[in-house]
Every structure is written in structure tokens, then in C-alpha cells.
Design a protein around this motif. Structure first.
Motif, PDB file in Angstrom:
ATOM      1  N   VAL A  26       0.857  -1.183   0.000  1.00  0.00           N
ATOM      2  CA  VAL A  26       0.000   0.000   0.000  1.00  0.00           C
ATOM      3  C   VAL A  26       0.893   1.233   0.000  1.00  0.00           C
ATOM      4  CG1 VAL A  26      -1.927   1.138   1.139  1.00  0.00           C
ATOM      5  CG2 VAL A  26      -1.710  -1.351   1.284  1.00  0.00           C
ATOM      6  N   ASN A  27       0.717   2.096  -0.978  1.00  0.00           N
ATOM      7  CA  ASN A  27       1.637   3.196  -1.273  1.00  0.00           C
ATOM      8  C   ASN A  27       1.541   4.347  -0.270  1.00  0.00           C
ATOM      9  OD1 ASN A  27       3.514   4.744  -2.641  1.00  0.00           O
ATOM     10  ND2 ASN A  27       2.317   4.942  -4.524  1.00  0.00           N
ATOM     11  N   GLY A  28       2.557   5.192  -0.288  1.00  0.00           N
ATOM     12  CA  GLY A  28       2.558   6.433   0.477  1.00  0.00           C
ATOM     13  C   GLY A  28       1.783   7.518  -0.252  1.00  0.00           C
ATOM     14  N   GLY A  29       1.964   8.769   0.196  1.00  0.00           N
ATOM     15  CA  GLY A  29       1.218   9.864  -0.400  1.00  0.00           C
ATOM     16  C   GLY A  29       1.958  11.175  -0.292  1.00  0.00           C
ATOM     17  N   THR A  30       1.283  12.256  -0.647  1.00  0.00           N
ATOM     18  CA  THR A  30       1.865  13.595  -0.641  1.00  0.00           C
ATOM     19  C   THR A  30       0.847  14.580  -0.082  1.00  0.00           C
ATOM     20  OG1 THR A  30       1.050  14.165  -2.855  1.00  0.00           O
ATOM     21  CG2 THR A  30       3.177  13.047  -2.732  1.00  0.00           C
TER      22      THR A  30
END
Length: 216
Positions: A26-30
Motif C-alpha cells: 500500500v503506497n505512500g502519499g503527498t
């Protein structure tokens, strides 16, 4: 690898598709609201580890929008991935993906969460982890810098201890000299391994081995 469009409009890239259990990265973000991308760290880990674990399906989640200002949307994407897979799943959440994974941990198919430098804000409820497991891998040199997301050891440790106070079992492991994740991506799309990438790979591999053993 196969890319599947989820009900929410997000994408799930799948390998070892027919395996009876799964690991979903599950990816990170900004801070900015931008379209979802594939995570360089997740891609490196999946590329390295999927051949070692043919008994596990490997999924990489690409959100519709990857921002911590739309956590509910990201969580809906993660739940859609779990619904699609329909099998016991270890959620591997990188950075903001740690919050997303914890946020959907109550799903019946989510067996546990592995946070990679996980962002676990105080406002995030942790009740979904009760009865499950939270393991954390954290780069010792990880820091948030101006314009560059990061999660300090003090921050992830604070979130981990919040879960422990709820009775959640787990472990917290520092990677000496580790940075924020295992890889970054060049503009060309090529992956660049960060220092201590091998330590991230082996650390995740050890926890995948534990998860696999429990499914047998």
C-alpha cells in the motif's frame, strides 16, 4: 504481472495471482492532491520477493488519488483490493500506506499489518488492529525534510506504542542507516535502490516467511 481495475477506479498490480494467500503493498502519499502512482519501494520489494514466495500473491495498490488529505478515498481503494482478492492478506503499508493499512485492518481478510516507515497520526483510530498484529520496519536515518515526505523513528514508534497499549501484538525494528524506504524512481521510470535496500528486502522477507508459515 497483471493490472486489475478495482471497483473504486484504483488499480492493483498482481503477481502469483492464484496463490491462496496474499501480500498487498500500500503506497505512500503527498500533501498535494495528485493522481496515484506505483510506489518505487513497493515495486522493488515485490520484484525481489515474489519469486521467493510463490505461495503468496503479490499486489501493489495504485490509488485514484495519493494524498493524505483524502485518506478515506485511499482506504476505500485498499478495501476494494481486499474484496477482490478474497483471501488471507498481509497489508504492507509504506509511509502514508501505514495509516491506510491500519485504517482497513478490521477487514475480515486482513490478517496483520507490516508498516514500512509508517505514518500513524494521533487522529487515526487503531481499533481495527485489535486481535491482529502490527510489525514496523523503520529506517534509523529517516526524517521529513522541506518538500520531501519522511517519517522519523520517534513518530512511528509513538504510533506503534499506541497500538501496544491496546494489546496489539507486534515488533518494532530499526534499520541502521536506513532512509525513507528502499527505492526511488527516476524520471525515466527506472528504479534507484537507496542505501540499505537489501536490509529492507530481507526485513520484509522475514515477515513474509512468518506470514506464509501461519497459512500452512
Amino acid at each position: 504481472m497483471t493490472v486489475v481495475r478495482l471497483e473504486t477506479g484504483a488499480d492493483l498490480r498482481l503477481g502469483n495471482e492464484q496463490a491462496p494467500a496474499a501480500a498487498v503493498f500500500v503506497n505512500g502519499g503527498t500533501a498535494r492532491v495528485v493522481p496515484g502512482t506505483w510506489s518505487a519501494t513497493s515495486e522493488l520489494l515485490a520484484n525481489e520477493l515474489a519469486p521467493r514466495f510463490p505461495e503468496l500473491a503479490f499486489g501493489e495498490l495504485r490509488y485514484r488519488l495519493k494524498t493524505w488529505h483524502a485518506l478515506d478515498s485511499c482506504m476505500d481503494d485498499a478495501r476494494a483490493a481486499l474484496d477482490l482478492l478474497g483471501r488471507p492478506t498481509l497489508l504492507v503499508g509504506f509511509s502514508m500506506g501505514g495509516a491506510v493499512s491500519i485504517g482497513v485492518a478490521a477487514h475480515e481478510d486482513a490478517t496483520s499489518v507490516l508498516g514500512l516507515a509508517p505514518w500513524i497520526p494521533d487522529r487515526l483510530p487503531l481499533d481495527g488492529l485489535i486481535g491482529k498484529r502490527l510489525d514496523v520496519l523503520q529506517g534509523a536515518w529517516d526524517r521529513g525534510l522541506p518538500g520531501i515526505p519522511g517519517v522519523s523513528p520517534a513518530s512511528s514508534r509513538h504510533g506503534f506504542e499506541r497500538a501496544r497499549r491496546l494489546g496489539v501484538e507486534g515488533s518494532y525494528t530499526l534499520i541502521p542507516r536506513g532512509l525513507h524506504g528502499a527505492a526511488v524512481r527516476r524520471r525515466s521510470g527506472a528504479l534507484v535502490r537507496l542505501p540499505r535496500a537489501d536490509a529492507w528486502i530481507e526485513g520484509v522477507g522475514e515477515r513474509l516467511e512468518r506470514f506464509r508459515a501461519k497459512q500452512q
